[in-house]
Motif scaffolding. Structure first.
Motif, PDB file in Angstrom:
ATOM      1  N   LYS A  27       0.856  -1.185   0.000  1.00 10.96           N
ATOM      2  CA  LYS A  27       0.000   0.000   0.000  1.00 10.96           C
ATOM      3  C   LYS A  27       0.892   1.235   0.000  1.00 10.96           C
ATOM      4  O   LYS A  27       1.708   1.416   0.891  1.00 10.96           O
ATOM      5  CB  LYS A  27      -0.912   0.009   1.224  1.00 10.96           C
ATOM      6  N   ASN A  29       1.328   4.782   0.814  1.00 11.67           N
ATOM      7  CA  ASN A  29       0.685   5.759   1.690  1.00 11.67           C
ATOM      8  C   ASN A  29       1.024   7.190   1.278  1.00 11.67           C
ATOM      9  O   ASN A  29       0.146   8.043   1.225  1.00 11.67           O
ATOM     10  CB  ASN A  29       1.095   5.526   3.142  1.00 11.67           C
ATOM     11  N   THR A  70      -3.417   0.598  -3.090  1.00  4.57           N
ATOM     12  CA  THR A  70      -2.884  -0.747  -2.838  1.00  4.57           C
ATOM     13  C   THR A  70      -2.534  -1.403  -4.165  1.00  4.57           C
ATOM     14  O   THR A  70      -3.329  -1.426  -5.091  1.00  4.57           O
ATOM     15  CB  THR A  70      -3.908  -1.598  -2.071  1.00  4.57           C
ATOM     16  N   ASP A 115      -0.496  -5.681   8.515  1.00 11.41           N
ATOM     17  CA  ASP A 115      -0.159  -4.525   7.694  1.00 11.41           C
ATOM     18  C   ASP A 115       1.023  -3.859   8.386  1.00 11.41           C
ATOM     19  O   ASP A 115       0.874  -3.305   9.471  1.00 11.41           O
ATOM     20  CB  ASP A 115      -1.385  -3.614   7.642  1.00 11.41           C
ATOM     21  N   MET A 116       2.219  -3.944   7.811  1.00  7.64           N
ATOM     22  CA  MET A 116       3.432  -3.428   8.454  1.00  7.64           C
ATOM     23  C   MET A 116       3.913  -2.186   7.721  1.00  7.64           C
ATOM     24  O   MET A 116       4.203  -2.239   6.529  1.00  7.64           O
ATOM     25  CB  MET A 116       4.523  -4.496   8.448  1.00  7.64           C
ATOM     26  N   GLU A 117       3.989  -1.072   8.423  1.00  3.05           N
ATOM     27  CA  GLU A 117       4.407   0.183   7.808  1.00  3.05           C
ATOM     28  C   GLU A 117       5.924   0.266   7.736  1.00  3.05           C
ATOM     29  O   GLU A 117       6.628  -0.076   8.680  1.00  3.05           O
ATOM     30  CB  GLU A 117       3.865   1.363   8.613  1.00  3.05           C
ATOM     31  N   LYS A 119       8.941   3.081   6.207  1.00 10.75           N
ATOM     32  CA  LYS A 119       9.090   4.413   5.622  1.00 10.75           C
ATOM     33  C   LYS A 119      10.530   4.884   5.649  1.00 10.75           C
ATOM     34  O   LYS A 119      11.350   4.398   6.404  1.00 10.75           O
ATOM     35  CB  LYS A 119       8.184   5.421   6.302  1.00 10.75           C
ATOM     36  N   ASN A 124       6.612   6.260   2.021  1.00 14.07           N
ATOM     37  CA  ASN A 124       5.920   5.593   3.122  1.00 14.07           C
ATOM     38  C   ASN A 124       4.985   4.554   2.512  1.00 14.07           C
ATOM     39  O   ASN A 124       4.070   4.900   1.765  1.00 14.07           O
ATOM     40  CB  ASN A 124       5.137   6.630   3.944  1.00 14.07           C
ATOM     41  N   SER A 126       3.073   0.425   3.216  1.00 18.44           N
ATOM     42  CA  SER A 126       2.721  -0.660   4.125  1.00 18.44           C
ATOM     43  C   SER A 126       2.824  -1.950   3.335  1.00 18.44           C
ATOM     44  O   SER A 126       2.356  -2.023   2.192  1.00 18.44           O
ATOM     45  CB  SER A 126       1.308  -0.490   4.666  1.00 18.44           C
TER      46      SER A 126
END
Length: 132
Positions: A27, A29, A70, A115-117, A119, A124, A126
């Motif tokens: 995803k 961001n 996504t 869901d792991m962010e 950055k 940034n 996920s």
């Protein structure tokens, strides 16, 4: 005795050393560098130990549409838990490389779909998938 046996079984079931994370989607961001509105964005997944080899690429997404967006990863990528060295790059079809961030799997300890962010200063994202 029964509690000791239950505790031992619980400890054995928590062993995560041989787990793999299956990356299914990314995803987007946010990113810093503005894209040309006629441009299409896509993401590349790389292994830092083999910088010339792309593990997966996503389909493109029109830059003028809103975020978050996504992207399905093709092919699906399996990453080993506790391993460093994965890299995600954002590309524009006319601009070229627009941003990048590293993924260190040793920072993640949870074993279920998540869901792991991830950055950096310019990107940034996920990462979405499941643990096997």
């Amino acid at each position: 005795m029964r509690y000791l046996l239950l505790f031992a079984l619980l400890l054995l079931s928590c062993n995560k050393d041989n787990k793999e994370f299956t990356l299914k989607a990314i995803k987007l961001n946010s990113y810093k560098m503005p894209a040309n509105t006629a441009e299409h964005l896509f993401l590349k997944v790389l292994d830092i130990s083999h910088p010339g080899d792309t593990l997966a690429v996503t389909r493109s997404y029109p830059a003028q549409l809103t975020l978050p967006a996504t992207f399905a990863v093709s092919p699906v990528v399996k990453w080993q838990l506790y391993r460093k060295g994965y890299h995600i790059e954002l590309w524009g079809d006319s601009t070229g490389k627009m941003g990048a961030c590293n993924v260190n799997m040793d920072e993640y300890k949870i074993i279920f779909p998540i869901d792991m962010e991830v950055k950096s200063d310019d990107l940034n994202v996920s990462i979405l998938g499941s643990w096997e």
